[in-house]
Design a protein around this motif. Structure first.
Motif, short mmCIF file in Angstrom:
data_model
loop_
_atom_site.label_atom_id
_atom_site.label_comp_id
_atom_site.label_asym_id
_atom_site.label_seq_id
_atom_site.Cartn_x
_atom_site.Cartn_y
_atom_site.Cartn_z
N GLY A 299 -68.86 -12.12 41.84
CA GLY A 299 -69.11 -13.31 42.62
C GLY A 299 -67.97 -14.32 42.63
N ASP A 300 -68.01 -15.23 43.58
CA ASP A 300 -66.94 -16.23 43.71
C ASP A 300 -66.93 -17.22 42.55
OD1 ASP A 300 -69.34 -17.37 44.49
OD2 ASP A 300 -68.58 -18.27 46.33
N VAL A 301 -68.08 -17.52 41.98
CA VAL A 301 -68.12 -18.47 40.86
C VAL A 301 -67.37 -17.91 39.65
CG1 VAL A 301 -69.63 -19.68 39.24
CG2 VAL A 301 -70.28 -19.52 41.64
N PHE A 302 -67.59 -16.64 39.38
CA PHE A 302 -66.91 -16.02 38.23
C PHE A 302 -65.40 -15.96 38.47
CE2 PHE A 302 -65.39 -12.68 35.44
CZ PHE A 302 -66.05 -12.96 34.25
N ILE A 303 -64.99 -15.58 39.68
CA ILE A 303 -63.56 -15.50 39.98
C ILE A 303 -62.90 -16.87 39.87
CG2 ILE A 303 -61.88 -15.04 41.81
CD1 ILE A 303 -62.88 -12.52 40.46
N MET A 304 -63.56 -17.91 40.36
CA MET A 304 -62.99 -19.24 40.25
C MET A 304 -62.86 -19.67 38.79
SD MET A 304 -61.60 -21.77 41.72
CE MET A 304 -61.97 -21.56 43.46
N TRP A 305 -63.82 -19.28 37.97
CA TRP A 305 -63.74 -19.58 36.54
C TRP A 305 -62.50 -18.93 35.93
CZ3 TRP A 305 -65.33 -16.11 32.26
CH2 TRP A 305 -65.29 -16.76 31.01
N ARG A 306 -62.23 -17.68 36.33
CA ARG A 306 -61.07 -16.98 35.78
C ARG A 306 -59.77 -17.60 36.30
NH1 ARG A 306 -61.65 -15.73 31.31
NH2 ARG A 306 -59.57 -14.83 31.48
N ILE A 307 -59.76 -18.07 37.55
CA ILE A 307 -58.58 -18.75 38.07
C ILE A 307 -58.26 -19.97 37.20
CG2 ILE A 307 -57.69 -20.14 39.99
CD1 ILE A 307 -59.09 -18.18 41.90
N LYS A 308 -59.29 -20.73 36.88
CA LYS A 308 -59.09 -21.92 36.04
C LYS A 308 -58.63 -21.54 34.64
CE LYS A 308 -62.32 -24.86 38.59
NZ LYS A 308 -63.58 -25.65 38.55
N LYS A 309 -59.12 -20.41 34.13
CA LYS A 309 -58.66 -19.95 32.82
C LYS A 309 -57.19 -19.54 32.88
CE LYS A 309 -62.30 -20.44 30.25
NZ LYS A 309 -62.27 -21.40 29.11
N LEU A 310 -56.76 -18.94 33.99
CA LEU A 310 -55.36 -18.56 34.14
C LEU A 310 -54.47 -19.80 34.23
CD1 LEU A 310 -55.77 -15.57 36.62
CD2 LEU A 310 -54.89 -15.44 34.28
N ILE A 311 -55.01 -20.87 34.78
CA ILE A 311 -54.28 -22.14 34.81
C ILE A 311 -54.15 -22.68 33.39
CG2 ILE A 311 -54.37 -24.55 35.58
CD1 ILE A 311 -55.81 -23.49 38.12
N GLU A 312 -55.24 -22.62 32.62
CA GLU A 312 -55.21 -23.08 31.23
C GLU A 312 -54.20 -22.28 30.41
OE1 GLU A 312 -59.08 -23.02 29.52
OE2 GLU A 312 -59.96 -24.38 31.02
N LYS A 313 -54.09 -20.99 30.70
CA LYS A 313 -53.16 -20.11 29.98
C LYS A 313 -51.73 -20.23 30.50
CE LYS A 313 -54.59 -15.86 29.65
NZ LYS A 313 -55.25 -14.58 30.04
N GLU A 314 -51.56 -21.04 31.55
CA GLU A 314 -50.26 -21.30 32.18
C GLU A 314 -49.69 -20.07 32.88
OE1 GLU A 314 -47.68 -23.10 29.31
OE2 GLU A 314 -48.85 -24.94 29.22
N ALA A 315 -50.54 -19.11 33.19
CA ALA A 315 -50.12 -18.01 34.06
C ALA A 315 -50.01 -18.51 35.50
CB ALA A 315 -51.10 -16.85 33.98
N LEU A 316 -50.81 -19.52 35.82
CA LEU A 316 -50.77 -20.18 37.12
C LEU A 316 -50.50 -21.66 36.94
CD1 LEU A 316 -53.95 -18.61 38.83
CD2 LEU A 316 -51.57 -17.80 38.96
N ILE A 317 -49.92 -22.25 37.97
CA ILE A 317 -49.68 -23.69 37.98
C ILE A 317 -50.56 -24.29 39.07
CG2 ILE A 317 -47.97 -25.51 38.34
CD1 ILE A 317 -45.82 -23.51 37.50
#
Length: 284
Positions: free
Chosen positions: A232-250
């Motif tokens: 689902g989109d909610v889970f994917i968005m959660w992982r996007i935010k986790k990737l931001i926290e891990k600094e894989a994404l800005i």
């Protein structure tokens, strides 16, 4: 006859099927939660149920569905289902599921709660079965919503009672998954569900992020559209935010406000690691 489905779109689909075949007339119940993701330890106990509820509430913050958390109460739905079965000994349940982890995990969650009604619970698991699409072509659907209503008239012949053996074995399978309590569960064929880590979908997300700024909503939609193992989109968005926290994404903007309030791009170091991985994958 009571029909169980696991996706909102299938409620209307079953209504269309019933309009074509009165023999399938009956109440339609949707199991709304997605048991293929999130914590499931002690899920039948108050503590486990509450932990899962709080996990979803955290993920739903800032989402388009933030006000819908209270609309999901599968425990109450099963309570009413059991009450109907107890009050009418001729009542039967038909569980409809496609070949995907969302439906199969929902089935596993439901099974232990219906054990005493063995013989009155039917299952229609449409796995590896050919159907005809609107163009007259044969295809193998993963989701019930991919099937035309008229095709369900043939599918109903596949309904069979859940066996006593299944009522003994399948709850043990779910108990094993609950004990592992992974954040992701995927279907490996048949009814085999395996546990995977929190980051299972991260590589899929990173495929759709570039070194240039993009609206996070665009990355989300591209990921959902192209991924082979759906969630689902909610889970994917959660992982996007986790990737931001891990600094894989800005991120640029407020990631906690809503899904339209920020843009994302690859961190330069992440860009190098992705490029390096792609180079290593090239044939020499």
């Amino acid at each position: 006859m009571i029909h169980i489905v696991f996706n909102e779109v299938e409620v209307e689909l079953m209504q269309q099927v019933q309009a074509l075949d009165e023999s399938l007339a009956g109440r339609i119940i949707q199991i709304k939660d997605d048991y293929a993701v999130g914590p499931v330890a002690n899920i039948y106990e108050t503590e486990g149920y509450q932990a899962r509820k709080e996990w979803w509430e955290k993920l739903l913050e800032g989402s388009p569905y933030k006000d819908q958390a209270d609309n999901v109460d599968d425990k109450l739905a099963v309570h009413h289902l059991i009450k109907a079965l107890e009050e009418d000994e001729t009542e039967t349940v038909w569980i409809w599921m496609g070949q995907n982890q969302h439906d199969v995990c929902g089935y596993y969650w439901l099974m232990p709660q219906l054990r005493e009604f063995q013989g009155r619970v039917m299952v229609l698991y449409l796995n590896n079965l050919p159907f005809i699409n609107e163009k007259g072509q044969i295809f193998y659907p993963s989701w019930l919503s991919e099937i035309r209503p008229s095709e369900f008239l043939k599918a109903k012949k596949l309904a069979r009672p859940i066996t006593l053996s299944e009522f003994e074995v399948d709850p043990d399978e779910w108990a094993k998954l609950a004990q592992e309590d992974a954040m992701v569960r995927v279907l490996e064929g048949g009814k085999k569900i395996v546990s995977r880590g929190n980051d299972f979908y991260d590589a899929e997300i990173l495929k759709h992020v570039t070194a240039d700024w993009q609206k996070v909503s665009r990355v989300l939609q591209n990921t959902l559209h192209r991924m082979k193992i759906k969630t689902g989109d909610v889970f994917i968005m959660w992982r996007i935010k986790k990737l931001i926290e891990k600094e894989a994404l800005i991120a640029e903007g407020d990631i906690h406000k809503d899904w339209k309030s920020f843009d994302i791009k690859l961190n330069s170091s992440e860009k190098r690691s992705v490029a390096s991985a792609e180079k290593e994958a090239e044939p020499s």
